[in-house]
Design an enzyme around this catalytic site. Structure first.
Site, short mmCIF file in Angstrom:
data_model
loop_
_atom_site.label_atom_id
_atom_site.label_comp_id
_atom_site.label_asym_id
_atom_site.label_seq_id
_atom_site.Cartn_x
_atom_site.Cartn_y
_atom_site.Cartn_z
CE LYS A 114 -4.43 -1.62 1.56
NZ LYS A 114 -5.57 -1.54 2.48
CE LYS A 197 -8.66 -8.11 -4.06
NZ LYS A 197 -9.46 -8.24 -2.88
CE LYS A 200 -12.43 -0.64 -0.62
NZ LYS A 200 -12.61 -2.00 -0.10
P1 ADP Z 1 -11.50 -4.61 -2.14
O1 ADP Z 1 -10.45 -5.55 -2.65
O2 ADP Z 1 -12.53 -4.27 -3.15
O3 ADP Z 1 -10.86 -3.42 -1.47
P2 ADP Z 1 -11.88 -5.58 0.52
O4 ADP Z 1 -10.42 -5.74 0.63
O5 ADP Z 1 -12.55 -4.52 1.31
O6 ADP Z 1 -12.27 -5.41 -1.02
O7 ADP Z 1 -12.52 -6.99 0.80
C1 ADP Z 1 -13.58 -7.27 1.67
C2 ADP Z 1 -13.79 -8.76 1.66
O8 ADP Z 1 -14.16 -9.21 0.34
C3 ADP Z 1 -12.53 -9.56 2.00
O9 ADP Z 1 -12.91 -10.68 2.79
C4 ADP Z 1 -12.00 -10.02 0.68
O10 ADP Z 1 -11.27 -11.23 0.76
C5 ADP Z 1 -13.26 -10.19 -0.14
N1 ADP Z 1 -13.01 -9.90 -1.55
C6 ADP Z 1 -12.64 -8.71 -2.06
N2 ADP Z 1 -12.51 -8.76 -3.40
C7 ADP Z 1 -12.80 -10.04 -3.75
C8 ADP Z 1 -12.84 -10.75 -5.01
N3 ADP Z 1 -12.59 -10.13 -6.15
N4 ADP Z 1 -13.19 -12.04 -5.01
C9 ADP Z 1 -13.47 -12.67 -3.84
N5 ADP Z 1 -13.44 -12.08 -2.64
C10 ADP Z 1 -13.11 -10.78 -2.57
NA NA Z 2 -8.31 -5.23 -0.35
#
Ligand code: ADP
Ligand code: NA
Length: 330
Positions: A114, A197, A200
């Site tokens: 990050k 993946k 957001k």
């Molecule tokens: P982002 O990657 O969009 O910032 P977060 O890190 O806030 O999302 O993830 C919140 C939850 O959703 C976590 O448990 C994460 O493992 C799951 N998650 C996020 N993106 C994915 C994805 N593309 N596929 C499966 N699970 C995901």
């Molecule tokens: Na994340």
């Protein structure tokens, strides 16, 4: 025998959960409510490590809670609460921070990732100590298992180390949590760049499915998803990441195994597959969206649900913290 305790959190850092959040995390939470004593938390304290807008944070915290309820969390069957409502999280985080080595914290790869672009100079100490707060979240509830994605494995390992360290220095106080790594099959990729993946922070806004978007917007994004060269519908992450991602989404939403879908699409084109994925997404997301919006119409009831959740969480958290303080000589 009491049910195993699980803890998991989600950050209120977007207006809507995306399809990856739901299929990769929230759906598993819903499925664990009955066989586990589940504590689920909207982790707003974790959402301020990189600067934030207070009005947005308040709104997104409520929207996150509403979406968790809309997805099927039942406040009678799990403990659903907001992290900042239970002060014990920050109290224990300080204590655990005093047991964490600076070098140990410096080895956390997520912090390195990050801060890679901007450099550490402009990062906050909160971003640096984020994994310590996460350890506090987990250890406060004497958690047996933590459902997390692969990306959180290292942080969970730190939680385990801190629990063991505290226990061996001051006497057995914390349960040592086991990772419960969620299956990679539930990992959803970006529709425009199916090697990354769905996130957001995606660089292509049309690559993600936000569950609170208008259903027709989501359907359109699916229809415009990148597919691969060739015309065969087969599951091959390496050579056909786009098609494989669509098959994963369809399989997850219809609970039909991927091989069965591949058989069913033999001799058919990408257009058919996309239409069926779009239908499945809309079939799930339209009522999810309706339920969320209805819950948000009544913020008072939502606040009440969260207040009750916090109260239940606090009784467990306070007992752990009391024992910790006693062990430490406070
Ligand atoms: P982002 O990657 O969009 O910032 P977060 O890190 O806030 O999302 O993830 C919140 C939850 O959703 C976590 O448990 C994460 O493992 C799951 N998650 C996020 N993106 C994915 C994805 N593309 N596929 C499966 N699970 C995901
Ligand atoms: Na994340």
């Amino acid at each position: 025998m009491s049910r195993p305790r699980v803890f998991s959190g989600i950050q209120p850092t977007a207006d809507s959960f995306h399809l990856g959040n739901y299929l990769g995390a929230v759906r598993q939470w819903v499925g664990m409510q009955d066989e586990h004593d589940a504590f689920y938390c909207v982790v707003d304290l974790h959402a301020i490590t990189m600067g934030h807008d207070p009005a947005k944070l308040r709104e997104r915290t409520l929207r996150s809670a509403a979406q968790l309820l809309a997805a099927g969390l039942d406040p009678e069957r799990c403990t659903l609460f907001v992290q900042s409502h239970v002060a014990e999280h920050t109290q224990l985080a300080w204590i655990l921070g005093c047991l964490t080595g600076f070098g140990e914290a410096s080895r956390m790869t997520q912090f390195k990732d990050k801060t890679q672009k901007q450099g550490v100079e402009s990062a906050t100490v909160g971003l640096f100590t984020y994994p310590v707060l996460m350890a506090a979240d987990i250890l406060l509830y004497q958690t047996d298992a933590v459902p997390v994605g692969e990306d959180q494995r290292q942080h969970l390992e730190l939680s385990r180390d801190l629990a063991q360290r505290f226990n061996s220095r001051f006497g057995k106080t914390f349960r040592v949590p086991e990772p419960f790594i969620l299956a990679d099959t539930a990992k959803i990729y970006d529709l425009q760049d199916p090697t990354a993946k769905m996130s957001k922070s995606s660089s292509s806004p049309t690559g993600i499915i936000d569950l609170l978007d208008e259903p027709k917007t989501s359907a359109k994004r699916i229809r415009s998803a990148v597919t691969d060269s060739g015309r065969e519908i087969i599951f091959d992450r390496e050579n056909k990441p786009g098609v494989s991602n669509l098959l994963t989404i369809l399989s997850a939403l219809t609970e039909r195994p991927v091989p069965e879908l591949v058989d069913a699409y033999a001799g058919r084109g990408y257009g058919d597959l996309k239409r069926d994925v779009a239908d499945a997404v809309v079939e799930f997301a339209a009522p999810y969206r309706e339920r969320t919006l209805a819950l948000l119409e009544d913020p008072e009831s939502l606040d009440n649900i969260l207040a009750r959740g916090a109260e239940r969480a606090r009784t467990v958290a306070a007992e752990t913290l009391r024992e910790v303080e006693d062990r430490l000589g406070f």
